[in-house]
Design a protein around this motif. Structure first.
Motif, mmCIF file in Angstrom:
data_model
loop_
_atom_site.group_PDB
_atom_site.id
_atom_site.type_symbol
_atom_site.label_atom_id
_atom_site.label_comp_id
_atom_site.label_asym_id
_atom_site.label_seq_id
_atom_site.Cartn_x
_atom_site.Cartn_y
_atom_site.Cartn_z
ATOM 1 N N GLU A 182 45.389 38.742 45.512
ATOM 2 C CA GLU A 182 44.388 38.006 44.524
ATOM 3 C C GLU A 182 45.005 37.436 43.608
ATOM 4 O OE1 GLU A 182 40.100 38.492 42.352
ATOM 5 O OE2 GLU A 182 40.844 40.275 43.414
ATOM 6 N N THR B 147 38.112 39.919 53.097
ATOM 7 C CA THR B 147 39.038 41.204 52.886
ATOM 8 C C THR B 147 38.812 42.206 54.209
ATOM 9 O OG1 THR B 147 37.278 42.170 51.356
ATOM 10 C CG2 THR B 147 39.042 40.531 50.516
ATOM 11 N N SER C 65 36.074 36.360 46.232
ATOM 12 C CA SER C 65 35.487 37.117 46.878
ATOM 13 C C SER C 65 34.617 36.230 48.106
ATOM 14 C CB SER C 65 34.621 38.157 46.160
ATOM 15 O OG SER C 65 33.677 37.546 45.231
#
Length: 368
Positions: free
Chosen positions: A326, A354, A349
């Motif tokens: 990230e 992920t 996100s």
């Protein structure tokens, strides 16, 4: 009486035939000879992917390693076309993913994913490959003589020396042009007013030829273009983020692989196999860097001296895991905003899947 008997016989035969058909259907179903047709998701998850890259260059080395070492096949994948379909610029790659002409960009730039996400919210980044910026600013010997600068000169002096110069790029709107724009922006300059960006092609030989012929004064290009210029005695690498010349770019996430979320859902096993194949390629690059550079050399046709010169810097630029970092994402987001490549960055996100990479690598150790 006779008429009644005939009626009973005729209808008894019909009832018997119906009963036999019912029994046959029941028996067939019980023994599994007539299974229900596969669902559409099962039929799509066929372990085949149509892929594309921007160029046969350093950001795509994991792809080339996976192809050359057979890691795609080892995971049961069929990747086509091979060696790979080429999309000449970042915007064209983004459009190919958006339109469905290409299923997955394997080694595409994170800035591309930002770009396509503006028009297609279905796009997801699945994994990372290169976690450092592999482009250099390389200048001619004439440029160095005229400016009196060297690779060790302050960054501001080097950037301002590029004002008024012709700078060779792959595309003014892609990453190579974006790098020049970013450097100018750092010191309050507008690249569109202060320099001329010249598209010179998207391979090592074309870039070197443009500098050698004097069509450009400098190049903003991926490695190993700078090393090729140096080994031929035509100039020097002038600004290199990989060597720490631009502190603001340290840890930048450069190349990733991305696709549409709807396709990832339809082909979960296919994409998990892709993650594992790329994990194997990354492990190979870390374990056998000299062999990996030989594979890059095979596809880019650079000479031994150039390959050796690029090897040390390039090895440190590749990720050790496909799981997206990230922090690197945020560094690249800042770069993309300042270059003007995109106007808005989706949250980590929102754009990054992920789950797929994590599930694919659960209990998996790359053996290379």
């Amino acid at each position: 009486m006779l008429r009644q008997q005939r009626w009973l016989l005729r209808h008894s035969n019909s009832l018997l035939l119906a009963l036999i058909l019912v029994l046959l259907l029941s028996a067939t179903s019980a023994c599994g000879a007539s299974a229900p047709p596969p669902s559409s998701s099962q039929s799509q998850d066929n372990m085949r992917l149509k892929v594309a890259v921007d160029s046969l260059s350093a950001p795509f080395l994991p792809d080339l390693v996976a192809l050359d070492k057979g890691y795609f096949q080892a995971q049961g994948l069929t990747i086509y076309p091979t060696p790979f379909q080429l999309e000449p610029t970042s915007p064209q790659m983004a459009e190919a993913i958006h339109s469905g002409a290409v299923e997955v960009a394997v080694g595409g730039l994170l800035t591309e994913a930002f770009l396509v996400s503006q028009v297609d919210a279905d796009v997801k980044v699945i994994g990372q490959l290169q976690v450092a910026f592999p482009n250099d600013i390389t200048v001619s010997n004439k440029f160095l003589q005229q400016t009196g600068l060297s690779a060790s000169s302050p960054l501001e002096a080097k950037v301002k020396a590029l004002v008024g110069k012709k700078i060779g790029v792959i595309s003014a709107t892609g990453q190579t042009g974006g790098f020049v724009s970013y450097l100018f922006h750092l010191f309050g300059l507008d690249v569109n007013k202060s320099a001329t960006l010249v598209a010179v092609g998207n391979n090592v030989s074309a870039a070197v030829a443009a500098l050698k012929a004097g069509r450009v004064d400098a190049l903003s290009f991926y490695k190993p273009v700078g090393e090729a210029v140096q080994t031929q005695g035509l100039g020097r690498i002038f600004i290199s983020p990989l060597r720490g010349d631009v502190p603001q770019m340290q840890g930048q996430l450069n190349s990733v692989f991305y696709a549409k979320a709807s396709l990832i859902r339809a082909k979960p096993n296919t994409f998990k196999a892709l993650v594992r194949a790329m994990a194997m390629a990354l492990a190979f690059i870390q374990k056998y860097p000299d062999q990996a550079i030989k594979i890059l050399q095979k596809y880019t046709h650079i000479d031994d001296k150039t390959a050796a010169a690029a090897a040390q810097d390039l090895r440190s630029s590749y990720a050790t895991t496909p799981i997206v970092n990230e922090r690197g994402y945020n560094v690249t987001a800042s770069f993309a905003l300042q270059t003007g490549a995109v106007k808005k960055i989706p949250p980590f996100s929102t754009l990054v899947d992920t789950q797929t990479a994590a599930q694919a690598l659960q209990g998996f150790t790359p053996q290379v």
